[in-house]
Write a protein that holds these residues in place. Structure first.
Motif, PDB file in Angstrom:
ATOM      1  N   MET A 184      -8.467   5.091  -0.057  1.00  0.00           N
ATOM      2  CA  MET A 184      -9.547   6.045  -0.208  1.00  0.00           C
ATOM      3  C   MET A 184      -9.713   6.559  -1.639  1.00  0.00           C
ATOM      4  N   PRO A 185      -8.620   6.870  -2.371  1.00  0.00           N
ATOM      5  CA  PRO A 185      -8.811   7.352  -3.744  1.00  0.00           C
ATOM      6  C   PRO A 185      -9.607   6.410  -4.631  1.00  0.00           C
ATOM      7  N   TYR A 186      -9.467   5.090  -4.430  1.00  0.00           N
ATOM      8  CA  TYR A 186     -10.193   4.146  -5.275  1.00  0.00           C
ATOM      9  C   TYR A 186     -11.683   4.155  -4.947  1.00  0.00           C
ATOM     10  N   VAL A 187     -12.010   4.324  -3.680  1.00  0.00           N
ATOM     11  CA  VAL A 187     -13.417   4.420  -3.290  1.00  0.00           C
ATOM     12  C   VAL A 187     -14.047   5.664  -3.898  1.00  0.00           C
ATOM     13  N   LEU A 229       0.830  -1.207   0.000  1.00  0.00           N
ATOM     14  CA  LEU A 229       0.000   0.000   0.000  1.00  0.00           C
ATOM     15  C   LEU A 229       0.861   1.252   0.000  1.00  0.00           C
ATOM     16  N   SER A 230       1.994   1.209   0.697  1.00  0.00           N
ATOM     17  CA  SER A 230       2.886   2.370   0.720  1.00  0.00           C
ATOM     18  C   SER A 230       3.461   2.649  -0.657  1.00  0.00           C
ATOM     19  N   VAL A 231       3.891   1.601  -1.344  1.00  0.00           N
ATOM     20  CA  VAL A 231       4.450   1.770  -2.688  1.00  0.00           C
ATOM     21  C   VAL A 231       3.378   2.219  -3.666  1.00  0.00           C
ATOM     22  N   ILE A 232       2.216   1.592  -3.603  1.00  0.00           N
ATOM     23  CA  ILE A 232       1.113   1.991  -4.492  1.00  0.00           C
ATOM     24  C   ILE A 232       0.683   3.422  -4.197  1.00  0.00           C
ATOM     25  N   GLY A 233       0.574   3.759  -2.908  1.00  0.00           N
ATOM     26  CA  GLY A 233       0.175   5.114  -2.536  1.00  0.00           C
ATOM     27  C   GLY A 233       1.146   6.160  -3.018  1.00  0.00           C
ATOM     28  N   PHE A 234       2.444   5.829  -2.979  1.00  0.00           N
ATOM     29  CA  PHE A 234       3.435   6.782  -3.481  1.00  0.00           C
ATOM     30  C   PHE A 234       3.368   6.918  -4.997  1.00  0.00           C
ATOM     31  N   ALA A 235       3.315   5.792  -5.699  1.00  0.00           N
ATOM     32  CA  ALA A 235       3.351   5.822  -7.164  1.00  0.00           C
ATOM     33  C   ALA A 235       2.072   6.409  -7.749  1.00  0.00           C
ATOM     34  N   VAL A 236       0.932   6.107  -7.150  1.00  0.00           N
ATOM     35  CA  VAL A 236      -0.345   6.639  -7.638  1.00  0.00           C
ATOM     36  C   VAL A 236      -0.565   7.995  -6.988  1.00  0.00           C
ATOM     37  N   ASP A 237      -0.307   9.045  -7.748  1.00  0.00           N
ATOM     38  CA  ASP A 237      -0.425  10.388  -7.174  1.00  0.00           C
ATOM     39  C   ASP A 237      -1.318  11.264  -8.040  1.00  0.00           C
ATOM     40  N   LEU A 238      -1.232  12.566  -7.837  1.00  0.00           N
ATOM     41  CA  LEU A 238      -2.110  13.503  -8.534  1.00  0.00           C
ATOM     42  C   LEU A 238      -1.909  13.471 -10.042  1.00  0.00           C
ATOM     43  N   TRP A 269      -3.443  23.418  -0.996  1.00  0.00           N
ATOM     44  CA  TRP A 269      -4.544  23.944  -1.813  1.00  0.00           C
ATOM     45  C   TRP A 269      -5.772  23.040  -1.694  1.00  0.00           C
ATOM     46  N   ALA A 270      -5.553  21.724  -1.753  1.00  0.00           N
ATOM     47  CA  ALA A 270      -6.677  20.780  -1.655  1.00  0.00           C
ATOM     48  C   ALA A 270      -7.386  20.915  -0.310  1.00  0.00           C
ATOM     49  N   ILE A 271      -6.612  21.107   0.761  1.00  0.00           N
ATOM     50  CA  ILE A 271      -7.222  21.294   2.086  1.00  0.00           C
ATOM     51  C   ILE A 271      -8.032  22.577   2.122  1.00  0.00           C
ATOM     52  N   ILE A 317     -11.323  15.312  -0.818  1.00  0.00           N
ATOM     53  CA  ILE A 317     -10.772  14.268   0.056  1.00  0.00           C
ATOM     54  C   ILE A 317      -9.912  13.316  -0.772  1.00  0.00           C
ATOM     55  N   MET A 318     -10.392  13.007  -1.986  1.00  0.00           N
ATOM     56  CA  MET A 318      -9.605  12.143  -2.867  1.00  0.00           C
ATOM     57  C   MET A 318      -8.262  12.786  -3.212  1.00  0.00           C
ATOM     58  N   LEU A 319      -8.278  14.074  -3.566  1.00  0.00           N
ATOM     59  CA  LEU A 319      -7.029  14.770  -3.893  1.00  0.00           C
ATOM     60  C   LEU A 319      -6.097  14.777  -2.689  1.00  0.00           C
TER      61      LEU A 319
END
Length: 605
Positions: A273-276, A71-80, A162-164, A414-416
């Motif tokens: 969360m981004p996938y949901v 999840l850490s690797v996927i979370g890092f690679a999948v970004d904005l 900015w997203a916040i 929230i996704m961003l």
């Protein structure tokens, strides 16, 4: 480092750790010099307990669960960038046809380089600089990638801020970027950009002097860009963005201060969360009028586009930056794996998930862009943009027209936020792990060192939340991780494949997972990936263009500062190599001959 050869009279002992993986665990061999005769050293070997030879070495922590690492690797690679860049590139470069060069470069370069970084980190169990104990003269590239990750954090955290800000602004009955009656709006603000004026058919006027409320909210309400004349007129930090930035910094600190034991738990939320949210947005998007037309435009196949070199360059660039190689993050994360973890399977899984996420997000984005296109009766090309403008102007404008728009805005931002925060965590972990592994005394003070790093990042980020902060942001975005990161990965690939040796590297992988990499992977590491990266470095230099923001052109001194920033990270490679040569014992000729002979031996392996 070459040391003076001990004399026979001194009867000195030389310790050379040699790991042997067996059922009893890792052991070390002590080589003791017995006699030297006619230049030949005779040694005796003694098997010793590693705990006796290294009593002060602490056992390295590992991930609590394998899923924490994935999840850490996927979370890092999948970004904005998966949301704002890939879908636009796919649409611009022939729709579905763009997948041909994208998948081609993924197979010959993306996956092999991803696999290489995971393997080298896991085997050596060190950060980006420490892993180069396998070939010390290349340690400078470790500091290169650490600096790049640090530089990227200077502006990437601002996007999350900015997203916040948008997230907090969405908790209202009426979104603030709907109308032109706000204090920040100018006389040029227009709630209707497109007009019917012909009886024979529909035409539209896009008045260049008119600006949408969403665009004015971003540039005037959030950035206060109208209060700055350029990068030489920044002003003071805005309190609202500074507060949002502090939230980001505090979150990063408490996610990282205890190492992977804490960050591995945070990603259970930030990486999933981004996938949901993407799924929820897609289900809403496909019900909108015009959504199908948008998806058709996204997937329309135009193979003639493949004849254009720019399409292949865009695909290669996207591969380089979307997978996250060259930031030292993959090395840092994998260094906390168990030694026998199957890093080959991890590389296949995470690169596949990254690419599928990019492709999936395109359906979400273009369903809403198709809706916007039909709503304003204009071609999709007029609303399809990439970069921050897509997620902070175009998409919020589309959401504002929906029923329950505030709810959908909260969900979207929230996704961003979750997309950005775990990528920021990865970059920060690369810096922290890389430095504390290199300077061992920092291990005992990880909490304080983490605080030092995040505070330094915060103070630099303040320049990006001023009235003219978008100009600093653009400059950092343009120079911090462009040519320099391609150069860094190129040196990594050369160092491992041509100096450490593909054969030796393959033996290391066999020791971990029980089998050597196949011929395909070895050929990619040795020839294909280095050639690909060299090509990308040349292209990035030849196709260089000065940064711009809208109609604003940066002054020459700003471009000079940008290049100094880029060169400062790349310069670590030659600086450390020169330092290493200068600190070796013996004459220059002896050092040169030794290095040459070692290189020849590696080639013959």
């Amino acid at each position: 480092m070459i040391k003076p050869r001990p004399t026979a009279e001194q009867m000195s002992s030389v310790v050379a750790p040699a790991k042997e993986s067996n059922a009893m665990g890792t052991k070390e061999v002590e080589l003791v010099l017995v006699k030297e005769q006619n230049g030949v050293q005779f040694t005796n070997s003694v098997l010793v307990n590693s705990s006796q030879t290294n009593p002060d070495i602490e056992e390295r922590e590992t991930w609590s669960k394998k899923i924490d690492f994935l999840l850490s690797v996927i979370g890092f690679a999948v970004d904005l960038a998966n949301v704002w860049r890939f879908p636009y590139l796919c649409y611009k470069n022939g729709g579905g046809a763009f997948l041909v060069p994208y998948l081609f470069f993924m197979i010959i370069a993306g996956m092999p380089l991803f696999y290489m970084e995971l393997a080298i980190g896991q085997f050596n169990r060190e950060g980006a600089a420490g892993v180069w104990k396998i070939c010390p003269i290349f340690k400078g590239v470790g500091f290169t990638v650490i600096l790049i990750s640090l530089y990227v954090g200077f502006f990437y955290n601002v996007i999350i801020a900015w997203a916040i800000h948008y997230l907090f602004s969405s908790f209202t009955s009426e979104l603030p970027w709907i109308h032109c009656n706000n204090s920040w709006n100018s006389p040029n603000c227009s709630e209707t950009r497109y007009y019917n004026f012909s009886d024979s058919g529909y035409s539209y006027i896009n008045d260049s002097y008119k600006v949408t409320p969403a665009a004015e909210y971003f540039e005037r309400g959030v950035l206060h860009l109208h209060e700055s004349t350029g990068i030489n007129d920044l002003g003071l930090p805005r309190w609202n963005l500074t507060s949002c930035l502090m939230v980001v910094i505090v979150f990063l600190y408490f996610s990282l201060w205890k190492g992977v034991k804490t960050s591995g738990k945070v990603v259970w939320i930030t990486a999933t969360m981004p996938y949901v949210v993407l799924t929820a947005l897609l289900l809403r998007g496909i019900t909108l009028p015009g959504a199908i037309d948008g998806i058709k435009a996204y997937l329309s196949v135009d193979f003639l586009q493949l004849c254009k070199p720019s399409v292949w360059i865009d695909a290669a660039t996207q591969i380089c930056f979307s997978l996250g190689v060259g930031f030292g993050v993959l090395i840092a994360f994998s260094s906390y794996n168990k030694f026998t973890n199957n890093c080959y399977r991890d590389a296949i899984i995470t690169t596949s998930v990254n690419s599928l996420t990019s492709f999936f997000s395109g359906f979400v984005i273009f369903s809403f862009l198709g809706y916007m296109s039909q709503k304003h009766n204009v071609p999709i090309s007029d609303v399809a943009k990439d970069g921050p403008g897509l997620i902070f102007i175009i998409y919020p404008e589309a959401i504002a027209t929906l029923p329950l728009s505030s709810l959908w805005a909260v969900i979207f931002f929230i996704m961003l936020l979750t997309l950005g925060i775990d990528s920021a965590m990865g970059g920060m972990e690369s810096v922290i792990t890389g430095l504390i592994d290199e300077f061992k005394f920092l291990h005992r003070h990880r909490e304080l060192f983490t605080l030092f790093i995040v505070l330094c990042t915060f103070f630099i980020c303040l320049s990006c939340v001023t009235n003219g902060g978008i100009y600093v942001f653009t400059l950092l975005d343009h120079f911090a991780a462009g040519t320099s990161i391609l150069f860094g990965v190129l040196i990594e690939a050369i160092g491992i494949a041509w100096f450490y040796g593909v054969s030796r590297f393959s033996d290391d992988i066999k020791e971990m997972i029980g089998k050597r990499p196949g011929l395909y992977w070895r050929l990619c590491w040795k020839f294909v990936s280095p050639c690909f990266l060299l090509f990308m470095v040349v292209v990035s230099i030849v196709s260089y263009s000065s940064p711009k923001y809208g109609n604003y052109t940066f002054p020459e001194w700003a471009n000079v500062i940008g290049w100094l920033l880029a060169v400062s990270s790349m310069a670590m490679v030659p600086i450390y190599a020169i330092y290493k040569f200068c600190t070796l014992h013996g004459s220059f000729r002896e050092v040169r001959n030794l290095c040459f002979m070692r290189y020849v031996c590696i080639l013959l392996m």
